[in-house]
Design a protein around this motif. Structure first.
Motif, PDB file in Angstrom:
ATOM      1  N   LEU A  29     -80.031 -17.424  15.496  1.00  0.00           N
ATOM      2  CA  LEU A  29     -79.614 -16.030  15.646  1.00  0.00           C
ATOM      3  C   LEU A  29     -80.281 -15.468  16.902  1.00  0.00           C
ATOM      4  O   LEU A  29     -81.436 -15.775  17.184  1.00  0.00           O
TER       5      LEU A  29
ATOM      6  N   ARG B 104     -83.018  -9.601  17.721  1.00  0.00           N
ATOM      7  CA  ARG B 104     -82.495  -8.239  17.930  1.00  0.00           C
ATOM      8  C   ARG B 104     -83.626  -7.231  17.922  1.00  0.00           C
ATOM      9  O   ARG B 104     -84.583  -7.379  17.161  1.00  0.00           O
TER      10      ARG B 104
ATOM     11  N   GLU C 169     -83.852  -4.361  16.545  1.00  0.00           N
ATOM     12  CA  GLU C 169     -84.168  -3.699  15.265  1.00  0.00           C
ATOM     13  C   GLU C 169     -85.139  -4.520  14.409  1.00  0.00           C
ATOM     14  O   GLU C 169     -85.835  -3.985  13.553  1.00  0.00           O
TER      15      GLU C 169
ATOM     16  N   ASN D 272     -86.018 -11.948   7.821  1.00  0.00           N
ATOM     17  CA  ASN D 272     -84.752 -11.341   8.248  1.00  0.00           C
ATOM     18  C   ASN D 272     -83.658 -12.322   7.844  1.00  0.00           C
ATOM     19  O   ASN D 272     -83.228 -13.148   8.629  1.00  0.00           O
TER      20      ASN D 272
ATOM     21  N   PRO E 165     -79.841 -13.680   6.282  1.00  0.00           N
ATOM     22  CA  PRO E 165     -78.458 -13.223   6.487  1.00  0.00           C
ATOM     23  C   PRO E 165     -78.165 -12.125   5.468  1.00  0.00           C
ATOM     24  O   PRO E 165     -78.579 -12.233   4.322  1.00  0.00           O
TER      25      PRO E 165
ATOM     26  N   ILE F  92     -74.942  -9.992   5.920  1.00  0.00           N
ATOM     27  CA  ILE F  92     -73.595  -9.463   6.096  1.00  0.00           C
ATOM     28  C   ILE F  92     -72.697 -10.063   5.012  1.00  0.00           C
ATOM     29  O   ILE F  92     -72.850 -11.243   4.662  1.00  0.00           O
TER      30      ILE F  92
ATOM     31  N   LEU G 106     -71.462 -12.044  17.390  1.00  0.00           N
ATOM     32  CA  LEU G 106     -71.569 -12.669  16.064  1.00  0.00           C
ATOM     33  C   LEU G 106     -70.669 -13.898  15.928  1.00  0.00           C
ATOM     34  O   LEU G 106     -70.988 -14.829  15.200  1.00  0.00           O
TER      35      LEU G 106
ATOM     36  N   ALA H  41     -76.875 -17.771   9.412  1.00  0.00           N
ATOM     37  CA  ALA H  41     -77.917 -16.777   9.719  1.00  0.00           C
ATOM     38  C   ALA H  41     -77.391 -15.352   9.581  1.00  0.00           C
ATOM     39  O   ALA H  41     -78.160 -14.396   9.699  1.00  0.00           O
TER      40      ALA H  41
ATOM     41  N   GLU I 214     -85.746  -7.441   6.022  1.00  0.00           N
ATOM     42  CA  GLU I 214     -84.740  -6.716   6.812  1.00  0.00           C
ATOM     43  C   GLU I 214     -83.410  -6.775   6.068  1.00  0.00           C
ATOM     44  O   GLU I 214     -83.127  -7.740   5.356  1.00  0.00           O
TER      45      GLU I 214
ATOM     46  N   ARG J 168     -83.518  -0.077   7.354  1.00  0.00           N
ATOM     47  CA  ARG J 168     -83.502  -1.405   7.983  1.00  0.00           C
ATOM     48  C   ARG J 168     -84.462  -2.395   7.334  1.00  0.00           C
ATOM     49  O   ARG J 168     -84.180  -3.582   7.263  1.00  0.00           O
TER      50      ARG J 168
HETATM   51  N1  GLN Z   1     -78.533  -7.466  12.332  1.00  0.00           N
HETATM   52  C1  GLN Z   1     -77.502  -8.438  12.483  1.00  0.00           C
HETATM   53  C2  GLN Z   1     -76.178  -7.772  12.759  1.00  0.00           C
HETATM   54  O1  GLN Z   1     -75.751  -6.929  12.002  1.00  0.00           O
HETATM   55  C3  GLN Z   1     -77.377  -9.331  11.297  1.00  0.00           C
HETATM   56  C4  GLN Z   1     -78.519 -10.250  11.233  1.00  0.00           C
HETATM   57  C5  GLN Z   1     -78.738 -10.718   9.846  1.00  0.00           C
HETATM   58  O2  GLN Z   1     -77.816 -10.865   9.052  1.00  0.00           O
HETATM   59  N2  GLN Z   1     -79.964 -10.952   9.544  1.00  0.00           N
HETATM   60  O3  GLN Z   1     -75.580  -8.073  13.758  1.00  0.00           O
END
Ligand code: GLN
Length: 278
Positions: free
Chosen positions: A90, A93, A95, A185, A187, A189, A201, A208, A239, A271
């Motif tokens: 990944l 990021r 955040e 952190n 996955p 989504i 993405l 991930a 996260e 977050r």
């Molecule tokens: N923050 C990422 C995004 O929304 C997702 C990363 C994750 O799933 N840990 O693009």
């Protein structure tokens, strides 16, 4: 002008019609094997060497197809670290730096505590914590050997020696061990979320990013397994997506965690949710 090589400025101007201006600068620097933007502007009138021009053209073409800049450069900055970033991991990021901040305030600087990072990817979280807290001993896990190779290379490149990398799912490589703090952190989504087919993405490892129909499968697995690996008073920090704060707080409370709270990122979105095992 016939027969004259285009200057850096010409090359940049042509690229800006095809990709974002900022991306064009980064990719041209990369093609020239330079890092410093100031250099680019000081040399704007220089001709572009033929080999750099052809590298630049191929980078622009890949960017036009959507490949993330971090993968084209092979690097991304995270915390104070410049990290090797390949399609095996990944892309770190900004955040996620909130998770590092929240971990660091819970890790004393003056004694040796045990920290775990689950699903480390590039090693971003583990390496940032390890560099902030040199007395801590950090274990970082990942189910992907290819990701661990990137993470190990990042540890070596930064001379960070207080992280040990282990292969396996989430907490499985930690059998019989307890920690003062566990961070992840994972996955989060939802599988089938249209964002997975957009932007960067599309090029990142799906394992991930996506985790079951509501995105919470990995978080449920971690919350269930974490108590057996936490010392009394130890913290779990996760996260998650900006709409998942309430759900993750609920999972932590149900599992018996106390002092459960959610921290917001720089955009004021839920977050990171954390809880203490008492
Ligand atoms: N923050 C990422 C995004 O929304 C997702 C990363 C994750 O799933 N840990 O693009």
């Amino acid at each position: 002008m016939a027969g004259t090589a285009p200057t850096l400025e010409h090359a940049l101007r042509a690229a800006r019609g095809r990709i974002a201006a900022e991306d064009a600068e980064l990719l041209l620097l990369h093609a020239l094997q330079r890092r410093d933007r100031a250099w680019l502007f000081a040399h704007a009138a220089d001709p572009v060497p033929a080999d750099a021009a052809s590298r630049f053209e191929s980078l622009i073409a890949r960017r036009e197809q959507g490949e993330p800049v971090a993968y084209l450069l092979g690097r991304r900055g995270f915390w104070t670290l410049d990290l090797e970033t390949t399609p095996a991991v990944l892309i770190p990021r900004p955040e996620t730096e909130l998770l590092v901040e929240q971990a660091a305030v819970r890790i004393p600087a003056d004694r040796s505590v045990r920290v775990a990072d689950l699903g480390t990817g590039s090693g971003a979280i583990a390496l940032a914590i390890a560099s902030e807290r040199p007395q801590a001993s950090v274990v970082a896990t990942d189910a992907s050997e290819a990701a661990l190779a990137v993470a190990r290379a990042n540890a070596r490149a930064h001379g960070i020696r207080n992280v040990e990398f282990r292969h396996g799912d989430w907490l499985s490589p930690l059998a019989g061990e307890r920690f003062d703090l566990i961070a992840s952190n994972p996955p989060y989504i939802a599988a089938g979320d249209p964002h997975l087919r957009q932007g960067d993405l599309r090029f990142e490892p799906e394992s991930a990013l996506a985790s079951g129909s509501d995105g919470l499968d990995a978080i449920r697995t971690i919350v269930r397994a974490a108590p057996a690996h936490l010392l009394p008073g130890g913290w779990l920090l996760l996260e998650h997506g900006w709409e998942q704060g309430e759900a993750v707080r609920g999972l932590l409370r149900l599992a018996g965690f106390v002092d459960v709270a959610t921290e917001r990122d720089l955009e004021s979105r839920d977050r990171v949710t954390l809880g203490r095992w008492s």
